[in-house]
Design a protein around this motif. Structure first.
Motif, short mmCIF file in Angstrom:
data_model
loop_
_atom_site.label_atom_id
_atom_site.label_comp_id
_atom_site.label_asym_id
_atom_site.label_seq_id
_atom_site.Cartn_x
_atom_site.Cartn_y
_atom_site.Cartn_z
N UNK A 116 39.57 47.17 38.55
CA UNK A 116 39.13 48.54 38.84
C UNK A 116 40.00 49.55 38.09
N UNK A 117 41.29 49.26 37.98
CA UNK A 117 42.19 50.14 37.22
C UNK A 117 41.77 50.20 35.76
N UNK A 118 41.33 49.07 35.22
CA UNK A 118 40.85 49.03 33.84
C UNK A 118 39.59 49.86 33.69
N UNK A 119 38.67 49.69 34.63
CA UNK A 119 37.42 50.46 34.59
C UNK A 119 37.71 51.95 34.71
N UNK A 120 38.67 52.31 35.55
CA UNK A 120 39.01 53.72 35.76
C UNK A 120 39.40 54.40 34.45
N UNK A 121 39.94 53.66 33.51
CA UNK A 121 40.32 54.23 32.22
C UNK A 121 39.11 54.66 31.40
N UNK A 122 37.93 54.15 31.79
CA UNK A 122 36.73 54.39 30.99
C UNK A 122 35.67 55.24 31.68
N UNK A 132 34.44 51.72 43.91
CA UNK A 132 34.64 51.03 45.19
C UNK A 132 35.10 49.61 44.90
N UNK A 133 36.11 49.16 45.60
CA UNK A 133 36.59 47.78 45.46
C UNK A 133 36.43 47.09 46.81
N UNK A 134 35.79 45.94 46.80
CA UNK A 134 35.55 45.17 48.03
C UNK A 134 36.15 43.78 47.87
N UNK A 135 36.77 43.31 48.94
CA UNK A 135 37.27 41.94 48.93
C UNK A 135 38.78 41.86 48.95
N UNK A 136 39.34 41.38 50.06
CA UNK A 136 40.77 41.11 50.13
C UNK A 136 41.59 42.11 50.92
N UNK A 137 41.09 43.33 51.11
CA UNK A 137 41.86 44.32 51.86
C UNK A 137 42.05 43.86 53.30
N UNK A 173 44.64 55.77 42.71
CA UNK A 173 43.53 56.24 41.90
C UNK A 173 42.67 55.12 41.35
N UNK A 174 43.03 53.86 41.65
CA UNK A 174 42.25 52.72 41.16
C UNK A 174 40.85 52.68 41.76
N UNK A 175 40.72 53.17 43.00
CA UNK A 175 39.40 53.22 43.64
C UNK A 175 39.31 54.45 44.52
N UNK A 176 38.09 54.86 44.80
CA UNK A 176 37.83 56.03 45.64
C UNK A 176 37.36 55.63 47.03
#
Length: 417
Positions: free
Chosen positions: A290-296, A302-307, A320-323
Motif C-alpha cells: 500500500x505504501x508503494x501504491x501511495x507513491x503513485x 484501504x488495507x485489509x488483512x492482519x490488523x 499515510x499508507x492507508x486511509x
C-alpha cells in the motif's frame, strides 16, 4: 494537537461521510436462497454491525449474473425482483450512519463443478491438478459476452443505487473474473482484451466507465485488487501498480489492496509465515505494498488483512499508507467490534486458520468461507457467535446444502434440455 489520522476520524468521499476509518471487508454471508434472493437474515446481520458502530460495511459477493454464482447462498442482483428487500438492507446503514457498498462480482471460472450450467473465463485455462477435481475447465468468453458482462456490472450498480446503497466495490481480486482478465496466467487472449497489461486491464476500466455512466457522480465506486497473485508468471506487483494508477486516473474513489487466488490464497493469511519480521510487527499483510501504491495515487486506500491491535491500526493510518482499516473475519465472532476498537480495546479473539484435517479442502481454504458464514447465520438469528465452533460440523452442514443445490441444478438442466 496531533493532525495524524486515527480510527475515529471522519472522511468524506463524493459528498458521503464515513464516520470513522473502520471498514468491514467483504465476506461471503451465504444467507440467500438458491435463487440468489436476499432475506431478513442479511438485514438483521448488517443491523447488528451497524449498531456496533461500524463506519462502513462492504457486503459479500453479489453476483451480476444468475448463471454465474460462486457458491450456494450468494445474492444475485440483475433486475428489480428483490428491490424491496434490497431497500430494507440499505436502510439499515442509513439508520446507523453506516456507509454500505455492494461488492459486485462475477466468478468466471472460479465456480465449483455442478453449481452452474457452465463456467466462462477470458481463456479456457484449467485449474492446477490439485483443484481440477473441484473446478472444471472454463469456456473462453466471446467479445459479445464480454460486453454483456460489462453491461451487467453497470445494471447491478444502478439497481444498488436505486435501492439506496451509497456505492459499490468491483471485485477485482482473489481470482474472480476481473482478476482473471488481469492475470497473464488466466488471460491468454490475443485480442484487445489480452496480452499487454494495458489490454488486460481494459475489462476493469470499461466496467468502471459503465458503472459511472449508470450511477452518476454522487455514487462511490471502489475496487478490490490484488497486490499480486503469488503465482509464477501471474499478475505481478508491477502490473498492480500500473492498474492502480490507471483506475485512479479514471476516477476510482477507493482502492482496497489484497492478494492471492484460490490456488494461492494469500488473502486468508496463507502467506503470513513468509513475511519478514518487520512486516509482522506492523500486522497488516499488504501494508508495505500500500505504501508503494501511495507513491503513485492520491485516491483513498484501504488495507485489509492482519490488523489485530488498535495501535497497529492507528499507526498504519498515521503513516499515510492507508486511509481506511479493513477488518473482516473478526467481525464474525465480535459483531460489536467497531465500538470496542474506538474505545481503545484490541481484538479479543485471535484469528487462526480453520482446518478440517482433510488436506484437499484445507489447501483450498474453503473453510475460511463456510465457517465464518455459519457464524453470520447465528448473529442474524440473534444468537452469540461461537469461536469454538467445530469446522467438521460446519463442513457437514455446508456439504449437505451444496449437494442439494448441485443436484437441483442438474435436474433442472435435464428438464430444460
Amino acid at each position: 494537537m496531533s493532525t495524524q489520522v486515527q480510527l475515529q476520524d471522519r472522511l468524506t468521499i463524493r459528498g458521503i461521510e464515513f464516520k470513522n476509518r473502520i471498514i468491514k471487508g467483504a465476506m461471503s454471508e451465504a444467507l440467500a436462497n438458491d435463487a440468489g434472493q436476499p432475506n431478513q437474515d442479511l438485514v438483521s446481520l448488517y443491523d447488528v454491525w451497524g449498531k456496533g458502530g461500524l463506519g462502513c460495511a462492504i457486503t459479500g459477493n453479489v453476483m451480476v449474473d444468475a448463471r454465474a454464482k460462486n457458491e450456494p447462498g450468494v445474492v444475485v442482483l440483475e433486475n428489480e425482483r428483490d428491490l424491496t428487500l434490497m431497500k430494507q438492507w440499505a436502510e439499515v446503514g442509513k439508520r446507523h450512519g453506516m456507509v454500505q457498498l455492494i461488492q459486485l462480482s462475477h466468478p468466471g471460472r472460479q465456480c465449483p463443478r455442478g453449481l452452474n450450467k457452465e463456467t466462462v473465463a477470458p481463456s479456457a485455462v484449467p485449474f492446477s491438478s490439485s483443484l481440477s477435481a473441484t473446478f472444471g475447465t472454463p469456456r473462453a468468453l466471446s467479445e459479445v459476452e464480454i460486453l454483456d458482462i460489462i453491461r451487467r456490472f453497470g445494471e447491478s450498480a444502478r439497481l444498488a443505487k436505486k435501492a439506496g446503497f451509497e456505492g459499490v466495490q468491483l471485485h477485482g481480486a482473489h481470482g474472480y473474473l476481473i482478476s482473471q482478465f488481469l492475470s497473464p496466467l488466466t488471460n491468454q487472449r490475443q485480442d484487445q482484451w489480452g496480452g499487454s497489461i494495458e489490454n488486460r486491464m481494459r475489462f476493469l476500466l470499461e466496467i468502471y466507465k459503465e458503472v459511472r455512466q449508470q450511477t452518476g457522480d454522487d455514487f462511490i465506486i471502489a475496487v478490490k485488487m490484488n497486490s499480486a497473485d503469488f503465482q509464477r508468471g501471474g499478475f505481478s506487483e508491477e502490473d498492480a501498480i500500473n492498474v492502480a494508477k490507471a483506475v485512479a486516473e479514471a476516477g476510482m474513489d477507493l482502492i482496497e489492496i489484497s492478494g492471492g487466488t484460490y490456488e494461492a490464497p494469500a488473502m486468508a493469511g496463507a502467506k503470513a509465515k513468509q513475511r519478514k519480521e518487520s512486516t509482522i510487527a506492523r500486522e497488516a499483510y499488504f501494508l508495505e505494498f500500500a505504501e508503494t501504491i501511495r507513491e503513485h495515487v492520491s485516491c483513498p486506500l484501504m488495507v485489509t488483512g492482519g490488523f489485530r491491535t488498535v495501535k497497529g491500526m492507528n499507526d498504519a493510518l498515521a503513516s499515510g499508507a492507508c486511509d481506511f482499516v479493513g477488518i473482516a473475519r473478526p467481525f464474525a465472532v465480535e459483531p460489536y467490534l467497531s465500538n470496542q476498537l474506538l474505545a481503545g480495546q484490541d481484538i479479543r479473539y485471535a484469528t487462526k486458520p480453520i482446518k478440517t484435517g482433510i488436506k484437499a479442502l484445507d489447501k483450498m481454504s474453503i473453510m475460511e468461507v463456510v465457517w465464518y458464514a455459519a457464524q453470520f447465520k447465528s448473529i442474524a438469528d440473534g444468537k452469540q457467535p461461537n469461536p469454538n465452533l467445530s469446522p467438521l460440523k460446519v463442513l457437514f452442514n455446508y456439504s449437505r446444502r451444496n449437494l442439494k443445490t448441485v443436484l437441483t441444478g442438474k435436474l433442472n438442466s435435464r428438464k430444460s434440455a
